[in-house]
Scaffold this motif. Structure first.
Motif, PDB file in Angstrom:
ATOM      1  N   GLU A 129       0.829  -1.114  -0.189  1.00  0.00           N
ATOM      2  CA  GLU A 129       0.054   0.044  -0.038  1.00  0.00           C
ATOM      3  C   GLU A 129       0.950   1.275  -0.141  1.00  0.00           C
ATOM      4  N   VAL A 130       2.226   1.031   0.208  1.00  0.00           N
ATOM      5  CA  VAL A 130       3.083   2.377   0.298  1.00  0.00           C
ATOM      6  C   VAL A 130       4.082   2.477  -0.706  1.00  0.00           C
ATOM      7  N   CYS A 131       4.492   1.264  -1.327  1.00  0.00           N
ATOM      8  CA  CYS A 131       5.411   1.290  -2.262  1.00  0.00           C
ATOM      9  C   CYS A 131       4.990   0.465  -3.343  1.00  0.00           C
ATOM     10  N   VAL A 137       1.150 -14.446  -3.966  1.00  0.00           N
ATOM     11  CA  VAL A 137       0.758 -14.807  -2.651  1.00  0.00           C
ATOM     12  C   VAL A 137       1.811 -15.935  -2.698  1.00  0.00           C
ATOM     13  N   ASP A 138       1.989 -16.756  -3.453  1.00  0.00           N
ATOM     14  CA  ASP A 138       2.992 -17.927  -3.059  1.00  0.00           C
ATOM     15  C   ASP A 138       4.362 -17.583  -2.951  1.00  0.00           C
ATOM     16  N   CYS A 139       4.719 -16.299  -3.415  1.00  0.00           N
ATOM     17  CA  CYS A 139       5.987 -16.028  -3.397  1.00  0.00           C
ATOM     18  C   CYS A 139       6.333 -15.001  -2.256  1.00  0.00           C
ATOM     19  N   SER A 140       5.339 -14.891  -1.441  1.00  0.00           N
ATOM     20  CA  SER A 140       5.316 -13.512  -0.340  1.00  0.00           C
ATOM     21  C   SER A 140       6.165 -14.146   0.903  1.00  0.00           C
ATOM     22  N   ASP A 141       6.551 -15.367   0.740  1.00  0.00           N
ATOM     23  CA  ASP A 141       7.728 -15.822   1.958  1.00  0.00           C
ATOM     24  C   ASP A 141       8.997 -15.297   1.631  1.00  0.00           C
ATOM     25  N   LEU A 142       9.232 -15.065   0.353  1.00  0.00           N
ATOM     26  CA  LEU A 142      10.537 -14.632  -0.007  1.00  0.00           C
ATOM     27  C   LEU A 142      10.635 -13.187  -0.444  1.00  0.00           C
ATOM     28  N   ALA A 143       9.531 -12.541  -0.249  1.00  0.00           N
ATOM     29  CA  ALA A 143       9.541 -10.917  -0.272  1.00  0.00           C
ATOM     30  C   ALA A 143      10.484 -10.309   0.647  1.00  0.00           C
ATOM     31  N   VAL A 144      11.181  -9.107   0.154  1.00  0.00           N
ATOM     32  CA  VAL A 144      12.208  -8.651   0.762  1.00  0.00           C
ATOM     33  C   VAL A 144      11.474  -7.357   1.570  1.00  0.00           C
ATOM     34  N   SER A 145      11.651  -7.048   2.791  1.00  0.00           N
ATOM     35  CA  SER A 145      11.136  -6.149   3.520  1.00  0.00           C
ATOM     36  C   SER A 145      11.983  -4.958   3.356  1.00  0.00           C
ATOM     37  N   ASP A 146      11.775  -4.199   2.211  1.00  0.00           N
ATOM     38  CA  ASP A 146      12.571  -3.074   2.039  1.00  0.00           C
ATOM     39  C   ASP A 146      11.557  -1.865   1.439  1.00  0.00           C
ATOM     40  N   CYS A 147      10.448  -1.620   2.258  1.00  0.00           N
ATOM     41  CA  CYS A 147       9.599  -0.646   1.862  1.00  0.00           C
ATOM     42  C   CYS A 147      10.324   0.579   2.229  1.00  0.00           C
ATOM     43  N   LYS A 148       9.403   1.816   1.776  1.00  0.00           N
ATOM     44  CA  LYS A 148      10.080   3.437   2.019  1.00  0.00           C
ATOM     45  C   LYS A 148      10.310   3.457   3.552  1.00  0.00           C
ATOM     46  N   TYR A 165      18.596   9.752   0.581  1.00  0.00           N
ATOM     47  CA  TYR A 165      19.059   8.934  -0.593  1.00  0.00           C
ATOM     48  C   TYR A 165      17.918   8.417  -1.438  1.00  0.00           C
ATOM     49  N   HIS A 166      18.105   8.057  -2.308  1.00  0.00           N
ATOM     50  CA  HIS A 166      17.398   7.331  -3.722  1.00  0.00           C
ATOM     51  C   HIS A 166      16.829   6.023  -2.763  1.00  0.00           C
ATOM     52  N   HIS A 167      15.576   5.662  -2.950  1.00  0.00           N
ATOM     53  CA  HIS A 167      15.098   4.271  -2.811  1.00  0.00           C
ATOM     54  C   HIS A 167      14.594   3.829  -4.020  1.00  0.00           C
ATOM     55  N   MET A 168      15.723   2.988  -4.709  1.00  0.00           N
ATOM     56  CA  MET A 168      15.385   2.419  -6.128  1.00  0.00           C
ATOM     57  C   MET A 168      14.475   1.219  -6.101  1.00  0.00           C
ATOM     58  N   ARG A 169      13.620   0.930  -6.822  1.00  0.00           N
ATOM     59  CA  ARG A 169      12.825  -0.277  -7.113  1.00  0.00           C
ATOM     60  C   ARG A 169      12.942  -0.657  -8.330  1.00  0.00           C
ATOM     61  N   GLU A 170      13.203  -2.066  -8.711  1.00  0.00           N
ATOM     62  CA  GLU A 170      13.311  -2.462 -10.163  1.00  0.00           C
ATOM     63  C   GLU A 170      11.861  -2.642 -10.577  1.00  0.00           C
ATOM     64  N   GLY A 171      11.791  -2.206 -11.825  1.00  0.00           N
ATOM     65  CA  GLY A 171      10.538  -2.795 -12.615  1.00  0.00           C
ATOM     66  C   GLY A 171       9.374  -1.991 -12.326  1.00  0.00           C
ATOM     67  N   ASN A 172       8.362  -2.447 -13.288  1.00  0.00           N
ATOM     68  CA  ASN A 172       6.855  -1.813 -13.147  1.00  0.00           C
ATOM     69  C   ASN A 172       6.878  -0.413 -13.069  1.00  0.00           C
ATOM     70  N   LEU A 173       7.653   0.088 -14.119  1.00  0.00           N
ATOM     71  CA  LEU A 173       7.735   1.546 -14.314  1.00  0.00           C
ATOM     72  C   LEU A 173       6.645   2.011 -15.091  1.00  0.00           C
ATOM     73  N   PRO A 174       6.346   3.320 -14.780  1.00  0.00           N
ATOM     74  CA  PRO A 174       5.117   3.895 -15.628  1.00  0.00           C
ATOM     75  C   PRO A 174       5.265   4.196 -17.075  1.00  0.00           C
ATOM     76  N   LYS A 585       1.790   6.347  -1.742  1.00  0.00           N
ATOM     77  CA  LYS A 585       2.725   5.929  -2.796  1.00  0.00           C
ATOM     78  C   LYS A 585       3.676   7.209  -3.105  1.00  0.00           C
ATOM     79  N   LEU A 586       2.810   8.324  -3.433  1.00  0.00           N
ATOM     80  CA  LEU A 586       3.434   9.425  -3.941  1.00  0.00           C
ATOM     81  C   LEU A 586       4.278  10.420  -2.748  1.00  0.00           C
ATOM     82  N   LEU A 587       3.421  10.580  -1.595  1.00  0.00           N
ATOM     83  CA  LEU A 587       3.944  11.318  -0.496  1.00  0.00           C
ATOM     84  C   LEU A 587       4.654  10.294   0.741  1.00  0.00           C
ATOM     85  N   ASN A 588       4.865  11.051   1.567  1.00  0.00           N
ATOM     86  CA  ASN A 588       5.087  10.131   2.923  1.00  0.00           C
ATOM     87  C   ASN A 588       3.829   9.586   3.545  1.00  0.00           C
ATOM     88  N   PRO A 589       3.773   8.217   3.645  1.00  0.00           N
ATOM     89  CA  PRO A 589       2.757   7.609   4.204  1.00  0.00           C
ATOM     90  C   PRO A 589       2.139   8.256   5.569  1.00  0.00           C
TER      91      PRO A 589
END
Length: 970
Positions: A129-131, A137-148, A165-174, A585-589
């Protein structure tokens, strides 16, 4: 001592590939030392895109390389230039872990999973909901906890010395994203590619992003962004959803508590190995705890593979990217016993329970005398390194580990007692535990490995200061209104089950809403109180309990005016939910709040110490009035007395939003980024506010003279019992328009689930109006039955059935009963800040329909600064669209001292590249050449979509036909 079998790595790799049906001639490339990938040469039977260069891998039966861990695909020519990290090592790259806040599972279109890199519309998925983090759902056990990381305040550090510093995220670009380095297109709709900063939104290629400036300036939203370095959040065991004031969702098993999970491996050869006789499926456990809970992962291996190949497959299955020689395999014998597998071909003699698959353990070779522990200094200030490796022995305790770590971090180890060692687990989120200073470190590490190797690899140790700069404030709502402070204290002590006050302070208290703030000294006390109050019910109402962030105003730059976003998620159907997610996602949550969870007072309290800020209220006219009313209460103790307020119209009428040029209704086509840009550039204007005082007349009861005298004396002694007051921002109505509004509200209260569409609401208004026209004329002869005074002068009323008192030249979804805003006769040009009200008469229902259809105007009666209406019977009245039945008495409208500052939307249009897709040609607001008056006709809303335009045009024609028929009959 366990026997560790050594082997030739190249021979092992070749035999593994041969066992899976691959050619072993340079088919496997081990990239683990650099970026963690485990590439295998593969033949693709359908068009495939390279995740590195985004070009198609051409050919009928094309060959490329695919990572067995994360499914990263690339050309052979791109193999040596890959810079994207494998998801199996992504956890090791983050400095300070922050848990994600997951949405409800669904099929998400046009996105890719950040773990397995496959489409999210192929299986049930969730998003943060934030980033911009998406995962199956099946991959969520391996999700990395690197939210904003939205709260990074460090005590005793000046604003000039802090760096974002920048918080870079790979993929799903506009779409149409351009690289800030090479200026070329960097987005792809075919694979997970490109990099984007979660704060400023800058995008770049994976190869180019390291050439970007390391510091982030928050981009175009800098002027309204609440900087993370000015925020603190409580050190608590509460989930991130509660800290962010986000309603929790029902999560699937893999996202919540551990359960019996079995995950099948995927064959890299492209064949269904489960049906072949020379392959076998084995259940793998990574520790005692996983075996006790029966949490396993399945691997598929050939029956003649070696024990080393089984071990490597098990390590890859658990995403353990470590030296393989440190691990060994055992098989389950009985219930609790294990047996080391030493057979070169272990599957020949492995024990298989009757009717079940073979079960094995993956174990770590522990040194009984020493080990090395990584200690992180993430939350310490001015730490030269991210972590340090410290050797520990049998006698090392936590106190010694803290002392040694402080020396590595350049701090004085003699003050170890000022710090704690925090064990942070990143398994399914972020969980913290404070270690005992006398705890044995070597035994602690060995127990972690024995319970679960996967959990051991996602556990970190942090050195943290004991002194907490956070003010542990807890918001409690849904209490009875208008009680004394002692009564509230008794209620809280009873609910907490305490004899003495566990909190240090209580207040401010918002008596009108039954809400208050309680403050605690320690996070432990605050957490315990929140957990008790969350499940508490008082007078059949469940309490609203929230842990609040704390803002350090001295850390906010002088040229920044943070934006407080207040969203009514139930307004406009589901549009409020979509908006609040976009703004988080656009502002500070922590600057975005849901007003249905605690009301506007929660956000206003958090922002109370900020000397200058803005408000963006998202909802209908009722929500805007609610926000302004709460602002009147909260600003008494606030540093900013009157922050300007902008509007995102989500209601049905949205008249105040129309006047201020924010439009007649949010359609979902507008880009939230453009809304925030308009807030930055908007002008500030004043809004007159008025006090509507209702005073009921004394009623004579048919009782004895003594009783009557007693009641008369009681009434005279308590005149406030018959007096009430409502603050008016838009308009007041009595008679036919209030009657129609009351009928509509009654229908909506009876079936609220049906009234989720703005168009449906308008059709119901029209339907009720037609019924009033032909069957019910309850407001006939209103002009004879009430008395009107304007500025102390009695006004003779014409033949009317309703009166509307206007503060705005927008009423009933954009209609203008006053007519043209020019000066005519004895009336001056009206504005919403001139200190005058306009009184308009409505002759009958047909005229009401023509006014709402913008085909006619009402009857101008008067213009003045104070209004007094005397009634001798019950009448329907409405204030800003909120109707009720008013008993006989007097209604006085006086100018209130509570003025408001509003944001007036600028004229210009944003670049079309920033708008949502698909874009309609009529998506911009209509503008008139006359822009001098903020209440002129140029303030109409954005035109509706073509089906709605057709429906409204048809409704207008129907109303006109009924009006003509009605006129002929009379």
């Amino acid at each position: 001592m366990y026997k560790i079998m050594r082997f030739d790595k190249k021979k092992h790799h070749d035999s593994a590939m041969a066992a899976e049906g691959h050619n072993v001639d340079a088919n496997l490339v081990d990239m683990r030392p650099n970026h963690g990938h485990y590439f295998v040469k593969k033949t693709f039977g359908k068009p495939t895109y390279c995740h590195h260069c985004c070009d198609k891998i051409w050919g009928m039966l094309t060959t490329g390389y695919s990572c067995e861990m994360c499914n990263f695909i690339c050309h052979e020519k791109c193999l040596r230039t890959v810079v994207s990290y494998c998801s199996s090592v992504a956890l090791q790259l983050i400095k300070n872990p922050v848990a994600h806040t997951w949405s409800a599972p669904c099929l998400i279109k046009r996105r890719y999973c950040c773990v397995c890199r496959k489409r999210t519309d192929e299986a049930m998925s969730v998003e943060c909901e934030v980033c911009e983090y998406y995962v199956h759902v099946d991959c969520s056990d391996l999700a990395v906890s690197d939210c904003k990381e939205a709260a990074t305040y460090v005590a005793n550090m000046e604003s000039a010395n802090t760096v974002q510093y920048h918080h870079m995220r790979e993929g799903n670009l506009p779409k149409e994203s351009k690289c800030v380095v090479c200026r070329k297109t960097c987005f792809s709709t075919e694979c997970l590619a490109g990099m984007r900063c979660e704060w400023c939104g800058q995008t770049a290629h994976a190869v180019c992003y390291r050439q970007m400036d390391k510091e982030c300036d928050f981009g175009v939203l800098r002027k309204i962004m609440l900087p993370p370095m000015c925020l603190t959040i409580p050190r608590t065991e509460l989930p991130m959803e509660q800290l962010l004031n986000i309603s929790s969702h029902d999560q699937p098993q893999s996202l919540s508590s551990p359960s019996k999970i079995q995950v099948d491996d995927v064959s890299t050869s492209g064949e269904d190995v489960k049906e072949r006789d020379d392959f076998e499926i084995i259940r793998v456990f990574d520790g005692n705890n996983s075996y006790r809970l029966q949490i396993s992962r399945n691997i598929v291996v050939a029956k003649h593979v070696s024990v080393q190949q089984v071990r490597d497959a098990a390590l890859r299955r658990f995403h353990i990217n470590d030296t393989p020689e440190r691990y060994y395999i055992t098989q389950v014998v009985g219930e609790v016993e294990e047996e080391i597998l030493e057979d070169p071909v272990p599957l020949r003699n492995v024990k298989r329970p009757e009717g079940k698959r073979a079960q094995i353990f993956i174990r770590y070779y522990d040194d009984p005398d020493k080990d090395e522990v990584k200690v992180y200094g993430g939350w310490l200030r001015k730490v030269p390194v991210t972590f340090c490796g410290i050797s520990v022995s049998k006698d090392t305790i936590v106190q010694d580990l803290i002392t040694e770590a402080l020396y590595h971090f350049g701090l004085d180890g003699a003050y170890w007692n000022r710090y704690n060692l925090i064990e942070v687990s990143l398994d399914r989120g972020v969980a913290e535990r404070t270690c005992n200073p006398q705890e044995n470190v070597l035994q602690l590490v060995r127990n972690l490995r024995k319970d679960s190797l996967r959990r051991y690899h996602v556990v970190r140790f942090y050195v943290q200061e004991k002194e907490d700069p956070h003010d542990h404030a807890v918001f409690v709502g849904n209490l009875p209104v208008s009680l004394a402070q002692r009564q509230y204290e008794r209620i809280l002590l009873k609910l907490l089950g305490a004899k003495e006050k566990p909190f240090t302070a209580i207040g401010p208290i918002y008596f009108e809403y039954g809400s208050l703030i309680i403050t605690f000294n320690t996070p432990k006390a605050a957490t315990a109180a929140v957990q008790k109050l969350q499940s508490a019910i008082y007078e059949d109402k469940k309490l609203i309990v929230l842990c609040l962030p704390n803002v350090q105003p001295q850390m906010i730059p002088k040229d920044v005016e943070p934006l407080l976003v207040l969203v009514n998620v139930k307004s406009g159907g589901c549009q409020g939910t979509e908006l609040i997610q976009s703004f988080r996602k656009l502002l500070n949550p922590f600057q975005v709040f849901d007003v249905l969870n605690g009301g506007p007072l929660v956000g206003l309290y958090v922002f109370r110490n900020i000397p200058k800020y803005k408000i963006l209220a998202c909802g209908g006219d009722g929500t805007i009035g609610w926000v302004l009313q709460c602002l009147d209460i909260a600003k008494q103790d606030a540093a900013c007395f009157s922050p300007p307020c902008g509007i995102v119209p989500l209601g049905t009428g949205n008249d105040l939003a129309r006047v201020l040029r924010w439009g007649g209704g949010y359609t979902g086509e507008e880009n939230p980024m453009d809304i925030l840009k308009d807030v930055i550039e908007a002008d500030t204007v004043k809004l007159d506010r008025w006090a509507v005082v209702f005073h009921e007349e004394e009623r004579n009861q048919p009782t004895s003279s003594g009783t009557q005298t007693e009641m008369s004396e009681q009434t005279m002694n308590n005149p406030e019992d018959q007096t009430s007051m409502i603050i008016m921002n838009n308009y007041f109505g009595i008679g036919i328009d209030a009657d129609v509004c009351l009928k509509f509200h009654n229908k909506r209260d009876a079936n609220p689930e049906k009234f989720q569409s703005r168009l449906f609401n308008k059709t119901q208004y029209a339907k009720i109006g037609l019924q009033k026209m032909f069957f019910e004329r309850t407001c006939k002869d209103l002009w004879k039955r009430i008395e009107l005074e304007v500025d102390g002068r009695t006004i003779e009323l014409p033949n009317i059935e309703g009166i509307v008192v206007l503060n705005l030249l927008s009423w009933g979804s954009g209609a203008n009963p006053w007519g043209t805003s020019k000066e005519e006769g004895n009336f001056s040009k009206p504005t919403h800040y001139d200190g005058l009200l306009e009184v308009v008469g409505i002759s009958d229902v047909s005229r009401l329909g023509l006014i709402q259809s913008k085909l006619a105007a009402g009857i101008r009666i008067a213009q003045g600064g104070s209004i007094r209406i005397t009634t001798h019977e019950e009448w329907p009245v409405q204030v800003d669209g909120e109707p009720h039945i008013q008993p006989p008495g007097t209604i006085t409208i006086l100018k209130s001292a509570l003025k408001a500052q509003m944001l007036y939307k600028p004229h210009h249009n944003h670049n079309s590249t920033h708008r949502k897709e698909p874009q309609h040609k009529n998506s911009t607001n209509r503008r008139s050449s006359n822009s001098g008056s903020s209440r002129s006709r140029c303030d109409e809303a954005a035109p509706l979509a073509s089906p709605e335009q057709e429906f409204i045009a048809e409704s207008r024609s129907v109303l006109m036909r009924f009006a003509r028929l009605h006129c002929r009959r009379h």
